[in-house]
Write a protein that holds these residues in place. Structure first.
Motif, PDB file in Angstrom:
ATOM      1  N   VAL A   1      -2.628   6.336   4.765  1.00  0.00           N
ATOM      2  CA  VAL A   1      -1.530   5.583   4.163  1.00  0.00           C
ATOM      3  C   VAL A   1      -0.483   6.593   3.697  1.00  0.00           C
ATOM      4  O   VAL A   1      -0.713   7.359   2.764  1.00  0.00           O
ATOM      5  CB  VAL A   1      -2.008   4.724   2.980  1.00  0.00           C
ATOM      6  CG1 VAL A   1      -0.847   3.941   2.390  1.00  0.00           C
ATOM      7  CG2 VAL A   1      -3.121   3.780   3.421  1.00  0.00           C
TER       8      VAL A   1
ATOM      9  N   HIS B   1      -4.167  -0.909   6.343  1.00  0.00           N
ATOM     10  CA  HIS B   1      -4.265  -0.086   7.545  1.00  0.00           C
ATOM     11  C   HIS B   1      -5.673  -0.114   8.141  1.00  0.00           C
ATOM     12  O   HIS B   1      -5.837  -0.145   9.361  1.00  0.00           O
ATOM     13  CB  HIS B   1      -3.817   1.341   7.227  1.00  0.00           C
ATOM     14  CG  HIS B   1      -2.368   1.420   6.821  1.00  0.00           C
ATOM     15  ND1 HIS B   1      -1.946   1.147   5.543  1.00  0.00           N
ATOM     16  CD2 HIS B   1      -1.255   1.692   7.543  1.00  0.00           C
ATOM     17  CE1 HIS B   1      -0.623   1.264   5.477  1.00  0.00           C
ATOM     18  NE2 HIS B   1      -0.188   1.601   6.666  1.00  0.00           N
TER      19      HIS B   1
ATOM     20  N   ASP C   1       0.822  -1.210   0.000  1.00  0.00           N
ATOM     21  CA  ASP C   1       0.000   0.000   0.000  1.00  0.00           C
ATOM     22  C   ASP C   1       0.857   1.262   0.000  1.00  0.00           C
ATOM     23  O   ASP C   1       0.527   2.243  -0.687  1.00  0.00           O
ATOM     24  CB  ASP C   1      -0.935  -0.017   1.207  1.00  0.00           C
ATOM     25  CG  ASP C   1      -1.930  -1.175   1.147  1.00  0.00           C
ATOM     26  OD1 ASP C   1      -2.002  -1.849   0.102  1.00  0.00           O
ATOM     27  OD2 ASP C   1      -2.609  -1.422   2.158  1.00  0.00           O
ATOM     28  N   ARG C   2       1.964   1.252   0.743  1.00  0.00           N
ATOM     29  CA  ARG C   2       2.806   2.452   0.794  1.00  0.00           C
ATOM     30  C   ARG C   2       3.579   2.639  -0.504  1.00  0.00           C
ATOM     31  O   ARG C   2       3.751   3.771  -0.966  1.00  0.00           O
ATOM     32  CB  ARG C   2       3.768   2.378   1.977  1.00  0.00           C
ATOM     33  CG  ARG C   2       3.061   2.463   3.324  1.00  0.00           C
ATOM     34  CD  ARG C   2       4.047   2.662   4.469  1.00  0.00           C
ATOM     35  NE  ARG C   2       4.701   3.944   4.394  1.00  0.00           N
ATOM     36  CZ  ARG C   2       6.026   4.133   4.453  1.00  0.00           C
ATOM     37  NH1 ARG C   2       6.829   3.103   4.576  1.00  0.00           N
ATOM     38  NH2 ARG C   2       6.534   5.333   4.387  1.00  0.00           N
TER      39      ARG C   2
END
Length: 386
Positions: free
Chosen positions: A364, A342, A157-158
């Protein structure tokens, strides 16, 4: 937060930052004993975090304990939440001496040995990145299925959030127009890229003209923990112009900025499939890899380097031959809930705490811009046995 190693601390950071603004929750950190635990306290101190001694943590009662490792967590007086620390479940158990007859050799987070103690499933919850993991868990340790959750992968995701900032990261690294970035990644152990340091790396990287190519080396924190920064830098003296990225740096920005990623069977090679970079493998046997893991899938389609041919030619050839969606299967195997880690992770944590979640979505955060490569390049060093 039970922190065994710097690698585990980096993954747990994705969780404890979900709690930092909640006045109902106090987060306490302890550095648990581990063979590669050197550097944990320094890393946490750099974040402004103080730790309590492990022995003190064992005597206290907590509402929840979060850990990315299994060692000693059964001694805690708290429900335990286990989280994976890498890209899927890559490495098969190396010590098979404790396996019962007929028990399969599976990755640690899927094994009864890492989840069960004296006949009892230790974690109150264990989280995985992909639905595939639950299918494998049903075969390897079915008694843990009731506490298993699929939450996705925070690094996926990051990195995805940071992809639009690629040019910003390249500029922060000091890349000039027309320069290409080669990122070499290494896990730890004798079969890793760093384990081949004496023969492969200097020979290959010494062929790249410095005005056209810049090189950065991402080494697993366990290497620094086992040998120390001074010794690792000393061994890299022969690799002039190679930027050695320290273990506390945000490595995700380097992967996003790369034109090529040369990797081994470690997690960072798998995460490279999410970026624009062309991925190549270092040669070497990998009997410890799970064939269904992201790295196992990538190894079927990514080209392998040879020390017998010029590196620049191999890089350009691999980039030219890369087909659309060549890494798609490996990339998709990293997470079956992209963009949701998250939120899902926070829900699991608050459910175990018996608290309602904050009335706002979790953020995020994309990777931070890196330092210039010059800040990490090796300097002259002379080694001496002490």
């Amino acid at each position: 937060m039970v922190v065994h190693t710097v690698t585990f601390a980096q993954r747990l950071r994705e969780v404890f930052e979900l709690l930092d603004a909640d006045l109902r929750v106090q987060v306490v950190f302890t550095a648990a004993p581990h063979a590669f635990g050197s550097g944990v306290t320094h890393y946490l101190r750099g974040l402004g975090i103080a730790t309590v001694p492990w022995e003190e943590a064992l005597r206290a009662d907590f509402d929840l304990a979060l850990a990315a490792g299994s060692r000693g967590v059964h001694e805690l007086r708290a429900p335990v939440l286990r989280i994976s620390h890498g890209a899927g479940q890559i490495k098969l158990l190396t010590d098979v001496s404790l396996l019962v007859p007929g028990e399969p050799r599976v990755p640690g987070m899927l094994s009864r040995r890492h989840l069960v103690h004296e006949g009892r499933v230790v974690p109150a919850a264990v989280v995985y990145s992909h639905e595939r993991d639950l299918a494998e868990l049903a075969r390897s340790c079915p008694e843990a299925l009731p506490v298993a959750h699929v939450v996705g992968d925070p690094c996926v995701d990051r990195i995805t959030a940071g992809l639009p900032r690629r040019e910003e990261y390249r500029k922060a690294l000091g890349l000039e127009p027309g320069q290409r970035l080669v990122v070499v990644t290494s896990t730890w152990g004798p079969a890793s890229t760093f384990g081949q340091l004496g023969s492969l790396l200097p020979h290959l990287l010494g062929q790249l003209p410095g005005d056209l190519y810049r090189t950065a080396l991402l080494v697993h924190p366990n290497v620094f923990a086992g040998h120390g920064m001074w010794q690792v830098r000393g061994w890299l003296t022969g690799c002039r112009g190679v930027a050695l990225v320290p273990p506390e740096a945000d490595w995700q920005a380097l992967l996003i900025a790369a034109d090529w990623i040369i990797g081994d069977h470690g997690s960072l090679t798998a995460y490279g499939t999410l970026t624009e970079a062309t991925v190549l493998f270092n040669p070497g046997p990998r009997p410890e890899i799970s064939a269904s893991s992201p790295v196992g899938l990538l190894a079927r389609v990514a080209p392998v380097l040879s020390a017998l041919h010029p590196l620049a030619e191999q890089l350009e050839y691999a980039a030219g031959r890369r087909g659309p969606g060549q890494y798609a299967e490996a990339a998709a195997s990293l997470s079956s809930a992209p963009g949701e880690f998250h939120q899902r992770m926070r829900s699991v944590v608050y459910r175990l705490l018996g608290l309602g979640e904050p009335a706002r979505p979790p953020v995020v955060t994309p990777p931070s811009p890196p330092l210039p490569l010059e800040a990490w390049e090796a300097h002259e060093h002379r080694g001496v046995a002490l």
